[in-house]
Design a protein around this motif. Structure first.
Motif, PDB file in Angstrom:
ATOM      1  N   ARG A 108      29.981 -30.205  18.667  1.00  0.00           N
ATOM      2  CA  ARG A 108      30.304 -29.317  19.794  1.00  0.00           C
ATOM      3  C   ARG A 108      29.264 -28.195  19.922  1.00  0.00           C
ATOM      4  NH1 ARG A 108      35.467 -29.251  18.190  1.00  0.00           N
ATOM      5  NH2 ARG A 108      35.480 -27.098  17.466  1.00  0.00           N
ATOM      6  N   TYR A 109      28.863 -27.674  18.764  1.00  0.00           N
ATOM      7  CA  TYR A 109      27.875 -26.591  18.757  1.00  0.00           C
ATOM      8  C   TYR A 109      26.593 -27.031  19.466  1.00  0.00           C
ATOM      9  CZ  TYR A 109      24.518 -23.268  16.745  1.00  0.00           C
ATOM     10  OH  TYR A 109      23.540 -22.326  16.568  1.00  0.00           O
ATOM     11  N   VAL A 110      26.133 -28.227  19.129  1.00  0.00           N
ATOM     12  CA  VAL A 110      24.886 -28.727  19.723  1.00  0.00           C
ATOM     13  C   VAL A 110      25.098 -29.065  21.203  1.00  0.00           C
ATOM     14  CG1 VAL A 110      23.036 -30.440  19.518  1.00  0.00           C
ATOM     15  CG2 VAL A 110      24.118 -29.558  17.465  1.00  0.00           C
ATOM     16  N   GLN A 111      26.285 -29.595  21.531  1.00  0.00           N
ATOM     17  CA  GLN A 111      26.563 -29.939  22.938  1.00  0.00           C
ATOM     18  C   GLN A 111      26.648 -28.694  23.818  1.00  0.00           C
ATOM     19  OE1 GLN A 111      26.151 -32.734  24.069  1.00  0.00           O
ATOM     20  NE2 GLN A 111      26.823 -34.343  22.668  1.00  0.00           N
ATOM     21  N   PHE A 112      27.242 -27.618  23.289  1.00  0.00           N
ATOM     22  CA  PHE A 112      27.334 -26.375  24.066  1.00  0.00           C
ATOM     23  C   PHE A 112      25.965 -25.682  24.172  1.00  0.00           C
ATOM     24  CE2 PHE A 112      31.511 -24.579  25.341  1.00  0.00           C
ATOM     25  CZ  PHE A 112      32.348 -25.612  24.952  1.00  0.00           C
ATOM     26  N   TYR A 113      25.008 -26.122  23.360  1.00  0.00           N
ATOM     27  CA  TYR A 113      23.708 -25.456  23.321  1.00  0.00           C
ATOM     28  C   TYR A 113      22.703 -26.285  24.135  1.00  0.00           C
ATOM     29  CZ  TYR A 113      20.777 -22.046  20.742  1.00  0.00           C
ATOM     30  OH  TYR A 113      19.978 -20.987  20.380  1.00  0.00           O
ATOM     31  N   LEU A 114      22.209 -27.335  23.490  1.00  0.00           N
ATOM     32  CA  LEU A 114      21.222 -28.207  24.132  1.00  0.00           C
ATOM     33  C   LEU A 114      21.873 -29.123  25.172  1.00  0.00           C
ATOM     34  CD1 LEU A 114      18.129 -29.240  23.525  1.00  0.00           C
ATOM     35  CD2 LEU A 114      19.342 -31.163  22.506  1.00  0.00           C
ATOM     36  N   GLY A 115      23.042 -29.674  24.804  1.00  0.00           N
ATOM     37  CA  GLY A 115      23.705 -30.669  25.661  1.00  0.00           C
ATOM     38  C   GLY A 115      24.146 -30.111  27.005  1.00  0.00           C
ATOM     39  N   TRP A 116      24.457 -28.840  27.054  1.00  0.00           N
ATOM     40  CA  TRP A 116      24.884 -28.152  28.283  1.00  0.00           C
ATOM     41  C   TRP A 116      23.886 -28.428  29.415  1.00  0.00           C
ATOM     42  CZ3 TRP A 116      25.179 -22.043  27.975  1.00  0.00           C
ATOM     43  CH2 TRP A 116      25.696 -21.520  29.158  1.00  0.00           C
ATOM     44  N   PHE A 117      22.592 -28.433  29.066  1.00  0.00           N
ATOM     45  CA  PHE A 117      21.547 -28.659  30.081  1.00  0.00           C
ATOM     46  C   PHE A 117      21.025 -30.093  30.045  1.00  0.00           C
ATOM     47  CE2 PHE A 117      21.750 -24.231  28.956  1.00  0.00           C
ATOM     48  CZ  PHE A 117      21.787 -23.614  30.196  1.00  0.00           C
ATOM     49  N   ALA A 118      20.883 -30.640  28.840  1.00  0.00           N
ATOM     50  CA  ALA A 118      20.269 -31.970  28.731  1.00  0.00           C
ATOM     51  C   ALA A 118      21.187 -33.063  29.280  1.00  0.00           C
ATOM     52  CB  ALA A 118      19.916 -32.264  27.272  1.00  0.00           C
ATOM     53  N   THR A 119      22.498 -32.929  29.072  1.00  0.00           N
ATOM     54  CA  THR A 119      23.398 -34.016  29.496  1.00  0.00           C
ATOM     55  C   THR A 119      23.414 -34.179  31.015  1.00  0.00           C
ATOM     56  OG1 THR A 119      24.648 -33.418  27.530  1.00  0.00           O
ATOM     57  CG2 THR A 119      25.618 -35.100  28.922  1.00  0.00           C
ATOM     58  N   PRO A 120      23.556 -33.092  31.799  1.00  0.00           N
ATOM     59  CA  PRO A 120      23.456 -33.298  33.257  1.00  0.00           C
ATOM     60  C   PRO A 120      22.120 -33.906  33.661  1.00  0.00           C
ATOM     61  CG  PRO A 120      24.225 -31.065  32.774  1.00  0.00           C
ATOM     62  CD  PRO A 120      23.869 -31.693  31.460  1.00  0.00           C
ATOM     63  N   ILE A 121      21.038 -33.432  33.038  1.00  0.00           N
ATOM     64  CA  ILE A 121      19.706 -33.890  33.459  1.00  0.00           C
ATOM     65  C   ILE A 121      19.473 -35.364  33.082  1.00  0.00           C
ATOM     66  CG2 ILE A 121      17.225 -33.529  32.991  1.00  0.00           C
ATOM     67  CD1 ILE A 121      17.919 -30.469  33.023  1.00  0.00           C
ATOM     68  N   PHE A 122      20.003 -35.794  31.957  1.00  0.00           N
ATOM     69  CA  PHE A 122      19.807 -37.205  31.577  1.00  0.00           C
ATOM     70  C   PHE A 122      20.964 -38.108  32.015  1.00  0.00           C
ATOM     71  CE2 PHE A 122      16.744 -35.134  28.814  1.00  0.00           C
ATOM     72  CZ  PHE A 122      15.643 -35.962  28.997  1.00  0.00           C
ATOM     73  N   HIS A 123      22.184 -37.542  32.055  1.00  0.00           N
ATOM     74  CA  HIS A 123      23.331 -38.413  32.357  1.00  0.00           C
ATOM     75  C   HIS A 123      24.108 -38.024  33.613  1.00  0.00           C
ATOM     76  CE1 HIS A 123      22.529 -40.359  28.618  1.00  0.00           C
ATOM     77  NE2 HIS A 123      22.867 -39.319  27.875  1.00  0.00           N
ATOM     78  N   GLY A 124      23.755 -36.889  34.226  1.00  0.00           N
ATOM     79  CA  GLY A 124      24.367 -36.542  35.508  1.00  0.00           C
ATOM     80  C   GLY A 124      25.539 -35.569  35.458  1.00  0.00           C
TER      81      GLY A 124
END
Ligand code: NOJ
Length: 585
Positions: free
Chosen positions: A283-299
């Motif tokens: 969760r820590y990593v998702q709230f950090y990097l994933g917050w921006f990377a997930t929309p950009i790579f997965h929408g």
């Protein structure tokens, strides 16, 4: 700055770590200590970086407009010692000097940012374009290319034009998307014939959280629980729009790449056998990097963010989630807008699950995550309070990116370590150690199959370190900020990094040990130079202190005492004269 707020929840914990000695290149095993000798793929790009507000100075010169950092740093109490970036390293006037430092290092690339208000003073392109600003970046780019150094250019490294903040609320407002797109389009038009690597945003996490949630950074807003999410939402849309602009209008002609630079600490579960800790670390990593990377790579945002912020919002009696939602059209527009991913990485945290009960008004990005951050007190922390050296976390983060986002092309856009302001020791063995270990973990990650194409040491120079002012020095080169010419002195790490670059890695133990020895030997002459300069400036300061009371004494004598004595003498003489005259009559 990194999550200083997080340090509030970051209790120092004596961790008894049972490190199992694993084999190389199985990153899931905790082989934290081993060193790998080997070289990087041919063509790997070595660089160093900086950013406009942190290095340029010339804050009000040649038609530049104000940025939110100019205004923020001029407010008392916002920055350590009330420092500002007004003159900083005077990089604006030192293009050639700084490029010769890059040559000395044999850099393949240099990463810098364009100051939006330097080329569009009000932020709105139709108002006015500042030709002098364009000329400055033209010159910088041309000189880099003449010296075979590839420019990697960031469009937004935090210096929003102040007027856009005042008029619209900055990144809280959707209108930033179009203004930013206009600015980016102008940069593509003016510089895109020569610049082939574009980074839309640098570390949007910091912009959102520190700018609009904790208020530690410009514009200093404390919109807890909502400000960061809203800012991030607009930033992600702005990034996607700029990528599409490049894709449709410039790509065929200019053949460049557009990416984004995200920062992320690695989060390691405190107890790897505890499912709750494992989930909290993820969760820590998702709230950090994933917050921006997930929309950009997965929408779309990471599911775990949607779940946690949504549930907490309901518990607080808020009708809709504080995390905004993308429409289906937006999702497909945003997905896939990244030609390469920039990664800025400095440190790691241990993470454990913690229930943060929501209370009215106490909701925040930090409590939404339900976790606590911990550090191992044995981790070296030579400089910034938040920056512990944990090299193995770097390899894990890079592998996380590979598996989560389909092994994208990665450029490491920031990695490095600081020392405290008062430290004028140029023999920075701790920085040599940090670079050696972190670069080695990156090499291991490449062997794991992570697609890393380049590495950027952060930073080329000591510079303005945001709310920490000049109190933290990240540079390979020391800058003497007390001297108005801002001279640069090489630290020992220059010699060491230069050798890594020349050998494209770590040839063997004997050589690498030699590098370290030679680097430290060579830095003693720069140390002497700096010490001599310091003695000279200390002597000059003492003279000024002695001279100052004398001058002010003289000024008092001429400006107050002499006129007062004269006036009094005239008055006394007049009274005396009148007295004599009366007596005669
Ligand atoms: C990330 C920021 O992008 C950079 O500007 C800063 O110097 C480093 N963190 C170190 O704090």
């Amino acid at each position: 700055m990194q999550p200083r707020c997080a340090v509030n929840v970051c209790h120092v914990l004596m961790l008894v770590l049972c490190l199992s000695a694993g084999e190389d290149f199985d990153w899931t095993k905790s082989n934290h200590g081993s060193f790998y000798y080997g070289t990087f793929p041919t063509g790997f790009s070595w660089g160093a970086g900086g950013s406009a507000y942190q290095t340029e100075g010339a804050w009000d010169k040649d038609g530049k407009g104000l940025s939110i950092w100019d205004v923020f740093s001029h407010k008392k109490g916002k920055i350590q010692l009330n420092d500002t970036g007004d003159s900083s390293c005077e990089g604006y006037y030192k293009i050639k000097d700084d490029i010769s430092l890059m040559k000395e290092l044999r850099l393949n690339h240099y990463r810098f940012s364009i100051s939006w208000p330097r080329i569009i003073p009000t932020g709105v392109k139709s108002d006015h374009v500042n030709e002098k600003g364009i000329q400055y970046y033209d010159e910088l780019i041309d000189h880099l290319l003449e010296n075979n150094i590839t420019p990697i250019v960031t469009l937004y490294h935090w210096d929003l034009p102040q007027i856009l903040q005042e008029k619209y609320g900055g990144w809280q407002n959707i209108s930033m998307v179009n203004h930013f797109n206009e600015f980016a389009n102008l940069c593509f038009e003016k510089f895109g014939d020569r610049v082939k690597h574009w980074i839309t945003f640098n570390n949007p996490w910091s912009v959102a959280v520190e700018g609009y949630e904790t208020g530690e950074h410009a514009p200093g807003l404390k919109l807890r629980g909502t400000g960061a999410y809203r800012a991030a939402h607009h930033i992600i849309k702005a990034h996607a729009k700029v990528w599409h602009t490049y894709d449709t209008q410039w790509r065929v002609k200019q053949k460049g790449l557009v990416g984004i630079s995200l920062s992320g600490d690695w989060g390691e579960p405190v107890d790897i056998s505890n499912q709750k800790d494992i989930e909290a670390a993820e969760r820590y990593v998702q709230f950090y990097l994933g917050w921006f990377a997930t929309p950009i790579f997965h929408g779309d945002y990471p599911q775990v963010m949607k779940d946690f912020v949504g549930r907490k919002s309901v518990q607080q009696g808020i009708g809709t989630s504080r995390l905004p939602a993308f429409s289906p059209q937006e999702k497909s527009y945003i997905k896939g807008t990244c030609d390469f991913l920039g990664i800025g990485h400095f440190t790691t945290r241990y993470i454990t699950h913690r229930n943060d009960q929501p209370g009215r008004g106490s909701n925040s990005y930090f409590t939404d995550r339900d976790l606590a951050e911990l550090v191992d007190p044995r981790w070296p922390d030579p400089g910034s309070e938040w920056l512990y050296s944990v090299p193995w976390g770097f390899r894990r983060l890079l592998n996380f990116v590979k598996t989560q986002y389909g092994n994208p092309m990665i450029y490491v856009t920031e990695n490095g370590v600081s020392e405290k302001m008062m430290c004028t020791e140029l023999c920075d063995e701790w920085r040599i150690q940090y670079y050696k270990d972190y670069i080695n973990e990156m090499l291991k990650a490449i062997r794991d199959g992570v697609n890393v194409k380049g590495y950027t040491a952060w930073s080329l120079l000591d510079k303005f370190e945001w709310d920490e002012g000049y109190s933290e020095r990240f540079g390979l080169y020391y800058v003497d900020f007390r001297n108005k010419n801002k001279p640069r002195y090489p630290k020992a790490s220059v010699q060491f990094y230069k050798r890594i670059i020349s050998s494209n890695g770590f040839p063997n133990q004997r050589e690498v040990e030699n590098w370290r020895r030679k680097s430290v030997e060579m830095c003693s002459s720069s140390n002497q130079l700096l010490a001599a300069e310091e003695q000279r400036s200390t002597a000059a300061n003492i003279l000024r202190l002695i001279h100052d009371p004398l001058t002010s004494h003289m000024e008092m004598v001429t400006e107050i005492v002499v006129p007062t004595v004269c006036t009094l003498s005239i008055l006394i003489s007049a009274v005396f004269l009148m007295f004599l005259l009366r007596r005669r009559n």
